[in-house]
Enzyme design. Sequence first.
Site: not given
Length: 285
Positions: A32, A51, A100, A149, A181
Amino acid sequence: MRTVYLNGEYMPEDEAKVSVFDRGFLMADGVYEVTSVLDGKLIDFDGHAVRLQRSLDELEMRHPSSKEDLLEVHRELVRLNEITDGMIYLQITRGNPGDRDFAYPPQDTAPTVVLFTQAKPGMADSPLTKTGMKVISIPDQRWGRRDIKTVQLLYPSMGKMMAKAAGADDAWMVEDDHITEGTSNNAYIVKGNTIVTRQLGHDILHGITRAAVLRFAREAQMSVEERPFTVAEAQAADEAFITSASMFVMPVVEMDGAAIGSGAPGPVAARLREIYLDESRKTAI
């Protein structure tokens, strides 16, 4: 009611549906980005697009559209939802393979693409800039590829709740005695005339706001040192702050109950926030 974007279509938010077999839902198999909007324009869009491509490449996931098409979708959502200040959330997953399975689905499986807006009136004038944030330290228990991310944000969410329970605003995560962070931001301290923040690697997110702020700091002749720092160093610093796409540059005034510097927002964070907002507005699209 908001208009959202789902797999090539704009629709009311209550009509947007994603399959129960989508790998973003079942496996957190998705990435995302969040792009801020100020004065109706996108901040740092190019950085977020680059990114996003990197995250997709690292997960061997194909990009569903060009940067130009993605920009058009962002702009159309700003227009349709009349966003002046706010954010656009973008998520791409590996899609719906029809069942799945831990193994990746075939390469021709269509990815799921979702974008939606969040209105944040006055987001550049947050009252936190006057008071500063309080943070606590928590162990960093995330997976080892924090530079990608991904949508697997359970531990950062847990960290936010730990901070809330402690009467703080956020948590800074610690690994091998050094801060990595914040739960959704990059972390910095200021000692003397030097800004210190952890160097890029697999252990932190390569923040888009981080890159811009460090560039502006160097252009303003500020000293920058990219290295790990400890909780004790943070508590003994003259200032501390965080950067993120939604909070820009935000001062941190307390860690684990100990005041940082004077216990009030400092001049370096204030100056960097001013520069970042000024320069970002000039280049916003």
